[in-house]
Design an enzyme around this catalytic site. Structure first.
Site, PDB file in Angstrom:
ATOM      1  N   TYR A 104      27.804  -7.058  28.062  1.00  0.00           N
ATOM      2  CA  TYR A 104      26.995  -6.314  27.105  1.00  0.00           C
ATOM      3  C   TYR A 104      25.802  -6.850  26.952  1.00  0.00           C
ATOM      4  O   TYR A 104      24.692  -6.573  26.918  1.00  0.00           O
ATOM      5  CB  TYR A 104      27.814  -6.251  25.755  1.00  0.00           C
ATOM      6  CG  TYR A 104      27.265  -5.684  24.538  1.00  0.00           C
ATOM      7  CD1 TYR A 104      26.816  -4.462  24.350  1.00  0.00           C
ATOM      8  CD2 TYR A 104      26.694  -6.604  23.579  1.00  0.00           C
ATOM      9  CE1 TYR A 104      26.104  -3.843  23.337  1.00  0.00           C
ATOM     10  CE2 TYR A 104      25.879  -6.072  22.652  1.00  0.00           C
ATOM     11  CZ  TYR A 104      25.512  -4.808  22.302  1.00  0.00           C
ATOM     12  OH  TYR A 104      24.851  -4.428  21.344  1.00  0.00           O
ATOM     13  N   ALA A 124      23.754   3.822  23.402  1.00  0.00           N
ATOM     14  CA  ALA A 124      24.393   2.404  23.923  1.00  0.00           C
ATOM     15  C   ALA A 124      25.755   2.469  23.939  1.00  0.00           C
ATOM     16  O   ALA A 124      26.459   2.932  23.165  1.00  0.00           O
ATOM     17  CB  ALA A 124      23.821   1.166  23.174  1.00  0.00           C
TER      18      ALA A 124
END
Ligand code: UD1
Length: 307
Positions: free
Chosen positions: A145, A77
């Protein structure tokens, strides 16, 4: 049994890899080393490591076919709220598209997996007033995010329900411990604090320090992940946290005491898109047998010893 860990050379991923190896699983790692480091992976001779990007769809498909993992832990990520605001498109391609593509491939090819675990974030809860956050609390993702993490959770759970895939999601709160890379301004705050205390560098405090977080030591996180795997849970979301709220000011004070040294602080305006207060209800995890072994003081002492 075989496990694939994307982001397996990263901070949390490498601790998970250690644990899976100790549990006797064959472990395959994919990591593009953007934040990860091969030195984080202790048992390199026992682990198959591919230095690749999870966005390389062809590569990932071939890998799944060749390796046929039983367990997939998706930890790769762009891990920072602030970084996602600087690089929304790149964040999206890693945090959502790469996960979606993998799910779609698993669905289309009927890959026989035992669990697909997606790592989401406490950031999905945003700034709504209910505290502590339960898994069914309302969400209010405030940054690229958090939006990607939440939307991807929904894909992961819907794919689980609609196509009968054994999927599960976890929401990490603020994880800290050895192996967290302090090199970027977007690194986790405790890795930056450790670096500043160790090397007498000034620490930039964004905002007034009253923002709170639920800091959880990485060993407790691995305990939680393994409990979730062993329980064969599917189509669920779990908070992974310590269950305690601490302000950044309180954390700095505690860490200065633990380290026996004081920090030089530079003040800067608060960061955009950030959560003001964060603390988890961990009741769901406790029902699986989770016990937090590391208080903030104990975790910080252990972290500092090894720093
Ligand atoms: C962190 C994680 C994220 C996770 C989320 C769950 C990182 C990089 N981010 O985001 O992956 O999903 O928790 O809650 O690990 N701060 C400073 N100075 C600094 C750095 C940070 O004051 O040099 C402040 C930030 O403004 C923020 C707090 O410290 O208020 C925590 O920041 P950070 O460690 O980046 O974590 P989160 O944004 O909470």
């Amino acid at each position: 049994m075989k496990a694939l860990v994307t982001g397996g050379a990263g901070f949390i991923g490498s601790h998970l890899v250690d644990h899976l190896v100790a549990e006797g699983l064959d472990v395959v790692v994919v990591d593009n080393l953007s934040m990860g480091d091969l030195h984080n992976v202790k048992h390199q001779d026992e682990v198959t490591i591919y230095v690749e990007d999870v966005r390389n769809e062809k590569f990932m498909q071939q890998l799944l076919q060749e390796e046929q993992p039983d367990y997939i832990y998706f930890l790769a990520a762009v891990a920072s709220v602030a970084d996602s605001i600087e690089r929304p498109a790149e964040t999206h391609s890693v945090n959502q598209t790469a996960v979606f593509n993998m799910l779609e491939y698993i669905r289309k090819t009927n890959l026989p997996i035992k669990q697909f675990l997606f790592t989401s974030s406490a950031a999905v809860y945003g700034n709504l007033p209910e505290l502590p956050k339960k898994e069914d609390s309302r969400v209010d993702p405030l940054s690229p995010y958090a939006i990607d993490k939440y939307a991807t959770e929904r894909f992961v759970l819907a794919y689980g329900e609609l196509y009968d895939l054994p999927t599960v999601c976890v929401r990490f709160f603020n994880v800290y411990g050895p192996g967290q890379n302090p090199s970027s301004p977007y690194s986790g705050v405790l890795s930056i604090l450790t670096d500043c205390l160790n090397n007498k560098k000034p620490f930039t405090l964004y905002g007034d320090g009253s923002q709170t977080r639920d800091f959880v030591y990485v060993e407790d996180v691995i305990q939680a992940l393994w409990l979730i795997t062993k329980s064969d849970t599917e189509h669920e979301v779990f908070n992974i946290a310590n269950g305690n709220e601490a302000s950044l000011n309180a954390i700095i004070e505690t860490y200065e005491k633990v380290a026996g040294t004081s920090l030089q602080i530079k003040k800067a305006p608060g960061r955009e898109g950030e959560v003001k207060r964060s603390v988890a209800n961990i009741g769901k995890l406790i029902k699986l047998g989770y016990t937090t072994k590391w208080s903030l003081e104990a975790g910080l002492s252990k972290y500092w010893e090894g720093a």
